[in-house]
Design an enzyme around this catalytic site. Sequence first.
Site, short mmCIF file in Angstrom:
data_model
loop_
_atom_site.label_atom_id
_atom_site.label_comp_id
_atom_site.label_asym_id
_atom_site.label_seq_id
_atom_site.Cartn_x
_atom_site.Cartn_y
_atom_site.Cartn_z
N TYR A 150 0.83 -1.21 0.00
CA TYR A 150 0.00 0.00 0.00
C TYR A 150 0.87 1.26 0.00
O TYR A 150 0.61 2.21 -0.76
CB TYR A 150 -0.91 -0.02 1.23
CG TYR A 150 -1.95 1.06 1.29
CD1 TYR A 150 -3.05 1.03 0.44
CD2 TYR A 150 -1.86 2.10 2.21
CE1 TYR A 150 -4.03 2.02 0.50
CE2 TYR A 150 -2.82 3.08 2.29
CZ TYR A 150 -3.90 3.04 1.43
OH TYR A 150 -4.86 4.02 1.51
N LYS A 154 0.96 4.14 -2.92
CA LYS A 154 0.64 5.54 -2.66
C LYS A 154 1.84 6.45 -2.94
O LYS A 154 1.67 7.58 -3.43
CB LYS A 154 0.15 5.71 -1.23
CG LYS A 154 -1.19 5.01 -0.96
CD LYS A 154 -2.30 5.48 -1.89
CE LYS A 154 -3.65 4.92 -1.53
NZ LYS A 154 -4.73 5.38 -2.44
#
Length: 249
Positions: A150, A154
């Site tokens: 993640y 991002k």
Amino acid sequence: MTRVAIVTGSARGIGAVVADQLARDGVGVAILDIDPAAAAATAADIERAGGRAVALRTDVSDPDAVRDAVAEVADVLGPPGILVNNAGTTRDGLLFGLSAQDWDLVLGVNLRGTFLMTQAVVEHMSKLGWGRVVNLSSIAAVGNVGQANYSAAKAGIEGLTKTLAMELGPLNITVNAVAPGYVATEMTAALAARAGRTVAEHQAHAAAGIPLGRVGQPVDIANVVTFLASDRASFVSGQIIHVAGGPVC
């Protein structure tokens, strides 16, 4: 001409609130989500309130599905000039237990999806001579234990945002990212369950580390996203705006 927005992952949570605010501002909104029933319900709510909306089941990691969805939006609502890349997912785990499948899924939805959607929509924006792209990043972009996939996705979104702001600026298209902190959504409720806490306990734990002393709500993020999607933000591009209740180190 009425402006048209595509908001991905907007069947619920932050995306649904963003779509609702845009519709209340007079923008036609396309609800793109992997959950067709929830997307249809969100679109119906917008229409009952007097807005224009269409719901489309879309896997943003699939280039064919993305092209088809954008073409349908253009046919039904008109050419999209606003894109909010909100679709995202998590599959948390420490490095030693993180599978290649979970890595690919999270990078596919969060980062690849942002790239594919932007590439498909920019063709319409360039013809309009105007465009707004708002990407959803996260404070986890700086790194977070148990979120290698993640955080990498991002961080990639933030690099992509800055690069596209340079490339698309001459076309009068701005590209920015909003990086939320802890926000009370179904996704963070699931994190609470995995941590063995109730939602209230998890939120209280998170709030203790936030200078403003509370967790965020979807409307806190939507307020910034819709500003960046408006004419009021015409000289703001290539920015990563943290909406986290305090500074992010």
